[in-house]
Design a protein around this motif. Sequence first.
Motif, short mmCIF file in Angstrom:
data_model
loop_
_atom_site.label_atom_id
_atom_site.label_comp_id
_atom_site.label_asym_id
_atom_site.label_seq_id
_atom_site.Cartn_x
_atom_site.Cartn_y
_atom_site.Cartn_z
N SER A 9 0.93 -1.73 -0.05
CA SER A 9 0.20 -0.09 0.00
C SER A 9 1.14 1.44 0.18
CB SER A 9 -0.77 -0.26 1.20
OG SER A 9 -1.60 1.52 1.32
N ASN A 11 -0.12 3.98 1.54
CA ASN A 11 -0.49 4.72 2.69
C ASN A 11 0.14 3.63 3.50
OD1 ASN A 11 -1.38 6.34 1.56
ND2 ASN A 11 -3.82 6.29 1.92
N SER A 12 1.11 3.26 3.54
CA SER A 12 1.79 2.33 4.76
C SER A 12 3.19 2.81 4.69
CB SER A 12 1.56 0.43 3.81
OG SER A 12 2.67 -0.21 5.18
N ASP A 40 6.61 11.11 10.34
CA ASP A 40 6.06 10.53 9.34
C ASP A 40 5.38 11.20 8.12
OD1 ASP A 40 5.23 8.35 11.36
OD2 ASP A 40 3.30 8.96 12.08
N GLN A 172 -11.65 7.12 5.68
CA GLN A 172 -10.35 6.50 5.68
C GLN A 172 -9.43 7.11 5.63
OE1 GLN A 172 -11.06 3.26 3.14
NE2 GLN A 172 -11.61 1.88 4.96
N GLN A 173 -8.94 7.62 4.06
CA GLN A 173 -7.40 8.62 4.43
C GLN A 173 -7.98 9.83 5.26
OE1 GLN A 173 -5.67 7.71 2.01
NE2 GLN A 173 -5.36 9.36 0.64
N TYR A 176 -6.16 8.07 8.51
CA TYR A 176 -4.53 7.81 8.06
C TYR A 176 -4.22 9.07 8.55
CZ TYR A 176 -1.07 6.88 5.54
OH TYR A 176 0.63 7.11 4.67
N ILE A 177 -4.74 10.57 7.51
CA ILE A 177 -4.11 11.17 7.86
C ILE A 177 -4.12 12.33 9.20
CG2 ILE A 177 -3.99 13.67 7.42
CD1 ILE A 177 -5.10 13.54 4.90
N SER A 179 -3.94 9.78 12.21
CA SER A 179 -2.90 9.27 12.63
C SER A 179 -1.48 9.28 12.42
CB SER A 179 -3.15 7.58 12.24
OG SER A 179 -2.45 7.36 10.51
N LEU A 180 -0.90 10.41 11.22
CA LEU A 180 0.46 9.80 10.59
C LEU A 180 1.03 11.49 12.33
CD1 LEU A 180 0.42 10.82 7.37
CD2 LEU A 180 0.58 8.81 8.38
N ARG A 235 -4.74 7.07 18.10
CA ARG A 235 -3.83 7.12 16.93
C ARG A 235 -2.23 6.10 17.35
NH1 ARG A 235 -0.01 10.73 16.85
NH2 ARG A 235 0.06 10.55 14.91
#
Length: 238
Positions: A9, A11-12, A40, A172-173, A176-177, A179-180, A235
């Motif tokens: 991915s 995004n990984s 990140d 989801q995006q 994800y953002i 969580s960075l 997160r």
Amino acid sequence: MAYAIPTASNNSLNHIDWTWQSNPDPWSTAETTEWNHYSDVENLIIQEAFSNKQAQALLDGYYIDFKNNRQISNTNSHKQRPRFMDLPVASRGSFDGQYDWISPFVIEIRRNLKLKPEELPSKKRDMIPMLVEEAARGIIEEGKYIGKERQAEKLAKILREQKNKGIKEVWQQCAYIYSLESFLYKTLHTTMRLVGDKDHEQEWRSKIRTLRPFCLLLWNDPFNTKLKTKKTLYRTNC
């Protein structure tokens, strides 16, 4: 020497972990060598440039010279530090926070946008492209304000990738953002903790214009449609 490890991915973060030598004098043979991880978002910027076979990766305040394995100041080329990459550490911590704290801010966001109860991106798909674009611009503006323009542009780019998708992909995006490890989640946390504090009301209200689209997209979770209390949002941190 650098080695690229493929991932499933884009995004990984579990592919390459870039680090820089952080002891006071990186060229000293007497000091103990210490290494720090890039954030990140910086890691994503560096990895993208490396994967695209670019000579450099531009960050906020400095750039990475891949050929010479150096981190070099943008304003003083004599300020250099070694850098290299290795596999990421296996353990990752977590941030525990009550999800409920975002609600007062979201209420103000909805009022500010003059949204009716049924006007949410999960219910009106035609709102999504506009909100994503506004969220991306808000992130860039916040990043410029604190000198993190490169990070902000990367986050905005990641978010815009889902601009024409449905709310599930966009949410989801956003998750994800969030969580960075970046300036964005720190800015959000600082702002949310001021909500309700009369002494700092002007400060947190000043963030509504730039943060409102992203917060609304993040809050409007399409996977949990039932009201829940005492919910915890996690997160991950390096």
